[in-house]
Scaffold this active site. Structure first.
Site, PDB file in Angstrom:
ATOM      1  N   ASP A  25       0.858  -1.183   0.000  1.00 31.79           N
ATOM      2  CA  ASP A  25       0.000   0.000   0.000  1.00 31.79           C
ATOM      3  C   ASP A  25       0.889   1.226   0.000  1.00 31.79           C
ATOM      4  O   ASP A  25       1.731   1.399   0.893  1.00 31.79           O
ATOM      5  CB  ASP A  25      -0.863  -0.032   1.275  1.00 31.79           C
ATOM      6  CG  ASP A  25      -2.124   0.798   1.131  1.00 31.79           C
ATOM      7  OD1 ASP A  25      -2.372   1.341   0.043  1.00 31.79           O
ATOM      8  OD2 ASP A  25      -2.871   0.878   2.133  1.00 31.79           O
ATOM      9  N   GLU A  64     -14.342   1.225  -0.776  1.00 33.60           N
ATOM     10  CA  GLU A  64     -14.470   1.269   0.692  1.00 33.60           C
ATOM     11  C   GLU A  64     -15.626   2.158   1.135  1.00 33.60           C
ATOM     12  O   GLU A  64     -15.760   3.305   0.699  1.00 33.60           O
ATOM     13  CB  GLU A  64     -13.147   1.785   1.295  1.00 33.60           C
ATOM     14  CG  GLU A  64     -13.203   1.888   2.810  1.00 33.60           C
ATOM     15  CD  GLU A  64     -11.833   1.972   3.471  1.00 33.60           C
ATOM     16  OE1 GLU A  64     -10.806   1.809   2.791  1.00 33.60           O
ATOM     17  OE2 GLU A  64     -11.808   2.195   4.698  1.00 33.60           O
TER      18      GLU A  64
HETATM   19  O1  KIV Z   1      -4.899   0.218   4.658  1.00 34.95           O
HETATM   20  C1  KIV Z   1      -5.666  -0.740   4.510  1.00 34.95           C
HETATM   21  O2  KIV Z   1      -5.647  -1.726   5.261  1.00 34.95           O
HETATM   22  C2  KIV Z   1      -6.601  -0.668   3.390  1.00 34.95           C
HETATM   23  C3  KIV Z   1      -7.647  -1.719   3.299  1.00 34.95           C
HETATM   24  C4  KIV Z   1      -8.611  -1.634   4.393  1.00 34.95           C
HETATM   25  C5  KIV Z   1      -8.303  -1.736   1.973  1.00 34.95           C
HETATM   26  O3  KIV Z   1      -6.510   0.220   2.611  1.00 34.95           O
END
Ligand code: KIV
Length: 266
Positions: free
Chosen positions: A84, A183
């Site tokens: 991420d 989300e």
């Molecule tokens: O940061 C995270 O865990 C996320 C998920 C909830 C999709 O973006």
């Protein structure tokens, strides 16, 4: 045991099979999830809140993401590993975005990256893809936009914001994302978006019609105490289990019960 790839995601949507994803940040949890056959592990920037104790995700750095991605990657053999991109690791200029996406792959051992946003991310997505890194989109309640949204608020509730989200989803698909997280939006909107896209949607607080579902591991095992969104189902109460175990240890040390003979060397 076939490794899950971005191609697997598409095959699963095409064959009507649901995709599972867990946001996890550590070697042991990655191992557990991988052992039971979770399809994908996202090292979400939610780690800022769940593991590091921040109020939101904005303070997470690319180094935090890389370090936790390495741990998760070491624990998983089958699941697809998604890094991420944290706040400010994208959105400054395309070169920096591509370099940070590359670091998540090269140093963090991720196999694809996720970043938040719609139309404003199109150029970055294309450039990341141009060096061979698949991109997962993320629309709806994108947590790095909380100051813009005025908090963790459900998105797409009226017809204007709903049609804007639908447009963003289409633009992300056209830019080349292999899937997208939706989300905290009303289920009917998530259904409409899912049906209008060829790529899979992964819902979190977006109802049952998405092609897959993601939850944060700390939420689903009951480790998150302060925030309880409606969409979280608590499958276990690990907080109580750990608390009881630590209490028992502490009591036994204080009253001289631990360590007993069994736990010492001769
Ligand atoms: O940061 C995270 O865990 C996320 C998920 C909830 C999709 O973006």
């Amino acid at each position: 045991m076939d490794k899950v790839t971005v191609k697997t995601f598409q095959e699963m949507k095409d064959n009507g099979k649901k995709i599972t994803m867990i946001s996890a940040y550590s070697y042991p949890f990655a191992r557990i999830a991988d052992e039971i056959g979770i399809d994908s592990l996202l090292i979400g920037d939610s780690l800022g809140m769940t593991v590091l104790g921040f109020e939101n995700t904005l303070e997470v750095t690319i180094e935090d993401s890389i370090r936790h991605s390495q741990a998760v990657a070491r624990g998983a053999k089958r699941a697809h590993i998604i890094g991420d991109m944290p706040f400010l690791s994208y959105g400054i200029n395309v070169e920096e975005t591509v370099r940070n996406a590359g670091r998540l792959v090269k140093e963090g051992k991720c196999e694809s990256v996720k970043l938040e946003g719609g139309v404003e991310r199109v150029e970055e997505i294309k450039e990341i893809k141009s060096i061979g890194i698949p991109v997962l989109g993320h629309i709806g309640l994108t947590p790095t936009y909380i100051n813009e949204f005025g908090g963790f608020k459900i998105q797409g509730k009226n017809s204007e914001t709903a049609s804007r989200l639908l447009k963003h989803a289409k633009l992300l698909e056209d830019a080349g994302v292999y899937a997208m997280v939706i989300e905290s939006v009303p289920w009917k909107l998530a259904k409409e978006i899912t049906e209008s896209l060829s790529v899979p949607t992964i819902g979190i607080g977006a109802g049952e019609y998405c092609d897959g579902q993601v939850l944060v591991i700390d939420d689903l095992i009951g480790l998150t105490l302060d925030i309880k969104p409606k969409f979280v189902k608590k499958y276990a109460d690990v907080h109580s289990i750990v608390k009881n175990a630590v209490k028992e240890f502490s009591d036994e040390v204080k009253n001289g019960k631990f360590p007993s003979e069994k736990y010492r060397y001769d």
